[in-house]
Design a protein around this motif. Sequence first.
Motif, short mmCIF file in Angstrom:
data_model
loop_
_atom_site.label_atom_id
_atom_site.label_comp_id
_atom_site.label_asym_id
_atom_site.label_seq_id
_atom_site.Cartn_x
_atom_site.Cartn_y
_atom_site.Cartn_z
N GLY A 107 0.36 -1.00 0.14
CA GLY A 107 -0.01 0.39 -0.19
C GLY A 107 1.00 1.29 0.22
O GLY A 107 0.49 2.44 -0.31
N LYS A 108 2.36 1.21 0.23
CA LYS A 108 3.17 1.93 -0.12
C LYS A 108 3.21 2.74 1.33
O LYS A 108 2.74 3.97 0.66
N PHE A 109 2.85 2.40 2.67
CA PHE A 109 2.61 3.76 3.49
C PHE A 109 3.21 3.34 4.78
O PHE A 109 3.80 2.19 4.53
N ASP A 110 3.95 3.47 5.67
CA ASP A 110 4.79 3.73 6.72
C ASP A 110 2.98 3.94 8.15
O ASP A 110 2.56 4.48 8.08
N ILE A 111 3.58 3.05 8.69
CA ILE A 111 2.87 2.40 10.40
C ILE A 111 3.64 4.15 11.41
O ILE A 111 4.19 3.83 12.02
N ALA A 112 2.54 4.91 11.80
CA ALA A 112 3.44 5.64 12.28
C ALA A 112 3.38 5.35 13.92
O ALA A 112 2.08 4.61 14.72
N ASP A 113 4.62 5.07 14.55
CA ASP A 113 3.90 4.85 16.02
C ASP A 113 3.03 5.35 17.11
O ASP A 113 3.44 7.19 17.38
N PRO A 114 2.61 5.01 17.60
CA PRO A 114 1.45 5.80 18.72
C PRO A 114 0.93 5.75 19.85
O PRO A 114 1.11 6.33 20.67
N TYR A 115 3.06 5.50 20.27
CA TYR A 115 3.53 5.66 21.71
C TYR A 115 3.15 6.78 22.52
O TYR A 115 3.59 7.93 21.44
N ARG A 116 3.03 6.62 23.64
CA ARG A 116 2.90 8.00 24.44
C ARG A 116 1.40 9.26 23.71
O ARG A 116 1.78 10.19 23.72
N GLN A 117 0.77 8.98 22.62
CA GLN A 117 -0.09 9.51 21.84
C GLN A 117 -1.27 8.84 22.18
O GLN A 117 -2.56 8.23 23.39
#
Length: 144
Positions: A107-117
């Motif tokens: 899908g040509k995407f990165d998965i953003a880090d949700p840590y501390r969000q």
Amino acid sequence: MKHILTVCIGNICRSPLAQVLLARDLPGTTVWSAGLGALVGQGADPLSIEVAAAHGLDISAHRAQQVSSFLCQQTELILVMEQSHKSQLEQQFPVVRGKVFTLGHYGKFDIADPYRQPREAFDTAFAAIAQGVADWVPRIHKLS
């Protein structure tokens, strides 16, 4: 394919979710997860546990582990959350070249880090991970 490794940074948010989804969808395949900067021994983030539970998945027993040469050598496929993770893994363990891909490769995407969000970031990450898994599973079946 007998062994798959999922990798993120701390091994408490994204890779445990990817691990449990892949394991569910690929019975007979061993799926591990690890972190590039793992919070070794720590359980999954409470929000990851909550999001997983909302989707009928249980990651409450998860404990973070550091990615290692051994894990990398034991796996046929390594799925990372971001392009930078791929670069870091290939630099640290040159033997992995050719078997490391982002989970969002197709899908040509990165998965953003949700840590501390907030929870919304975890829901967004889960949706992206689920999409990446859905894209990979039929391809993994063809390779097996």
